[in-house]
Design a protein around this motif. Structure first.
Motif, mmCIF file in Angstrom:
data_model
loop_
_atom_site.group_PDB
_atom_site.id
_atom_site.type_symbol
_atom_site.label_atom_id
_atom_site.label_comp_id
_atom_site.label_asym_id
_atom_site.label_seq_id
_atom_site.Cartn_x
_atom_site.Cartn_y
_atom_site.Cartn_z
ATOM 1 N N LYS A 150 75.051 34.456 30.166
ATOM 2 C CA LYS A 150 76.429 34.329 29.688
ATOM 3 C C LYS A 150 77.343 33.834 30.809
ATOM 4 N N LYS A 151 77.086 34.315 32.027
ATOM 5 C CA LYS A 151 77.887 33.848 33.153
ATOM 6 C C LYS A 151 77.636 32.369 33.399
ATOM 7 N N ALA A 152 76.377 31.943 33.265
ATOM 8 C CA ALA A 152 76.038 30.534 33.457
ATOM 9 C C ALA A 152 76.750 29.665 32.423
ATOM 10 N N ILE A 153 76.751 30.087 31.157
ATOM 11 C CA ILE A 153 77.399 29.309 30.105
ATOM 12 C C ILE A 153 78.918 29.300 30.298
ATOM 13 N N THR A 154 79.475 30.432 30.762
ATOM 14 C CA THR A 154 80.906 30.483 31.010
ATOM 15 C C THR A 154 81.313 29.490 32.092
ATOM 16 N N LEU A 155 80.581 29.467 33.209
ATOM 17 C CA LEU A 155 80.893 28.529 34.288
ATOM 18 C C LEU A 155 80.785 27.085 33.805
ATOM 19 N N TRP A 156 79.740 26.815 33.012
ATOM 20 C CA TRP A 156 79.576 25.463 32.449
ATOM 21 C C TRP A 156 80.738 25.109 31.536
ATOM 22 N N SER A 157 81.129 26.042 30.662
ATOM 23 C CA SER A 157 82.182 25.756 29.687
ATOM 24 C C SER A 157 83.528 25.536 30.357
ATOM 25 N N LEU A 158 83.727 26.143 31.538
ATOM 26 C CA LEU A 158 84.971 25.960 32.280
ATOM 27 C C LEU A 158 84.949 24.702 33.143
ATOM 28 N N GLY A 159 83.852 23.973 33.097
ATOM 29 C CA GLY A 159 83.738 22.777 33.909
ATOM 30 C C GLY A 159 83.472 23.063 35.369
ATOM 31 N N ARG A 160 83.026 24.277 35.681
ATOM 32 C CA ARG A 160 82.791 24.669 37.067
ATOM 33 C C ARG A 160 81.318 24.611 37.442
ATOM 34 N N ALA A 161 80.471 24.227 36.510
ATOM 35 C CA ALA A 161 79.040 24.101 36.788
ATOM 36 C C ALA A 161 78.432 23.082 35.841
ATOM 37 N N ILE A 162 77.339 22.491 36.281
ATOM 38 C CA ILE A 162 76.564 21.615 35.412
ATOM 39 C C ILE A 162 75.188 22.235 35.216
ATOM 40 N N VAL A 163 74.575 21.944 34.085
ATOM 41 C CA VAL A 163 73.253 22.488 33.779
ATOM 42 C C VAL A 163 72.190 21.561 34.362
ATOM 43 N N ILE A 164 71.323 22.123 35.189
ATOM 44 C CA ILE A 164 70.245 21.365 35.822
ATOM 45 C C ILE A 164 68.956 21.473 35.017
ATOM 46 N N ALA A 165 68.676 22.668 34.488
ATOM 47 C CA ALA A 165 67.460 22.888 33.703
ATOM 48 C C ALA A 165 67.736 23.953 32.654
ATOM 49 N N GLU A 166 66.902 23.982 31.607
ATOM 50 C CA GLU A 166 67.092 24.907 30.498
ATOM 51 C C GLU A 166 65.800 25.647 30.181
ATOM 52 N N TYR A 167 65.950 26.799 29.504
ATOM 53 C CA TYR A 167 64.804 27.486 28.926
ATOM 54 C C TYR A 167 64.442 26.762 27.631
ATOM 55 N N GLU A 168 63.235 26.239 27.554
ATOM 56 C CA GLU A 168 62.832 25.498 26.366
ATOM 57 C C GLU A 168 62.710 26.390 25.135
ATOM 58 N N ASP A 169 62.410 27.678 25.364
ATOM 59 C CA ASP A 169 62.135 28.565 24.233
ATOM 60 C C ASP A 169 63.212 29.628 24.026
ATOM 61 N N GLN A 170 64.382 29.466 24.660
ATOM 62 C CA GLN A 170 65.461 30.445 24.497
ATOM 63 C C GLN A 170 66.731 29.715 24.077
ATOM 64 N N ILE A 171 67.289 30.119 22.946
ATOM 65 C CA ILE A 171 68.460 29.469 22.376
ATOM 66 C C ILE A 171 69.542 30.509 22.122
ATOM 67 N N VAL A 172 70.791 30.109 22.377
ATOM 68 C CA VAL A 172 71.926 30.959 22.004
ATOM 69 C C VAL A 172 72.629 30.320 20.819
#
Length: 239
Positions: free
Chosen positions: A77-99
């Motif tokens: 959730k912290k990772a998604i929050t930082l991304w949504s605020l434009g303070r982080a970019i996503v480098i890699a994802e969990y292929e089998d985990q979805i929110v």
């Protein structure tokens, strides 16, 4: 593409409307409102295992600084929050985990890069922290004397050389033991032939010096495969 930007804007607006005061890696949410996305839920796919209540175990993201150096491990959730605020970019994802929320779904980030994190790691270590959890993990959740499986709650810590005989409380002198074997040994020094020992105690070393805060959080855990280019050390499991 427009749909993706619309999703990003909606997430950012939702977060900003809550007046989030978020410091990267040490986020501070408004008092009494610790969850920036209360309707955001993780759902397993492709065979990912969930608990009895339908929730997933803790899923975390590796957080990199601007130079691509690992700095911390944060919740999804912290990772998604930082991304949504434009303070982080996503480098890699969990292929089998979805929110999913009522409005969107996305794969959970496994690695993010914080765009305003310029500091570098300074405090390095060559050893795992000495604590009860790591003693249990080092001895593989078994009594070192009889080999019976023990739990985190039930196992006892035995001093091979008792403290009354000058033994210290250190990696090299403590082992996981069941209550029966600990009582049987009592306040005596361990001697070969009197009581078997499946392995002698040792201090788990790292193959390379690593940032202390990451070592403390990872401990004996196996990092996600996407972290392999950044988690460059391993725990030596031999004495």
């Amino acid at each position: 593409m427009e749909g993706a930007w619309s999703l990003c804007r909606s997430l950012r607006d939702a977060a900003l409307s809550r007046a989030l005061r978020y410091d990267a890696l040490d986020g501070v949410l408004p008092a009494g409102d610790r969850d920036p996305f209360p309707n955001l839920h993780a759902h397993p796919t492709f065979g990912a295992s969930a608990g009895p209540d339908g929730t997933l175990p803790m899923i975390e993201a590796l957080a990199l600084n601007m130079a691509g150096i690992p700095m911390d491990i944060v919740s999804w959730k912290k990772a998604i929050t930082l991304w949504s605020l434009g303070r982080a970019i996503v480098i890699a994802e969990y292929e089998d985990q979805i929110v999913r929320s009522p409005r969107f779904s996305m794969r959970i980030p496994s690695i993010i890069q914080c765009l305003d994190m310029r500091v570098m790691p300074r405090n390095f270590t060559n050893f795992l922290p000495f604590n009860r959890k790591n003693i249990f993990a080092r001895d593989k959740g078994r009594c070192v004397y009889c080999g019976v499986k023990v739990t985190m709650a039930s196992f006892t810590i035995d001093h091979v050389i008792p403290r009354s005989h000058g033994g210290g409380t250190s990696w090299e002198n403590v082992v996981a033991a069941c209550m029966t074997c600990n009582n049987r040994k009592g306040n005596k020094r361990w001697k070969k032939g009197e009581l078997n020992m499946l392995q002698e105690p040792y201090a788990p070393k790292l193959t390379k010096a690593a940032p202390r805060n990451l070592v403390n959080k990872l401990s004996f855990k196996t990092p996600h495969q996407s972290w392999s280019d950044y988690i460059y050390w391993r725990v030596s499991m031999a004495s």
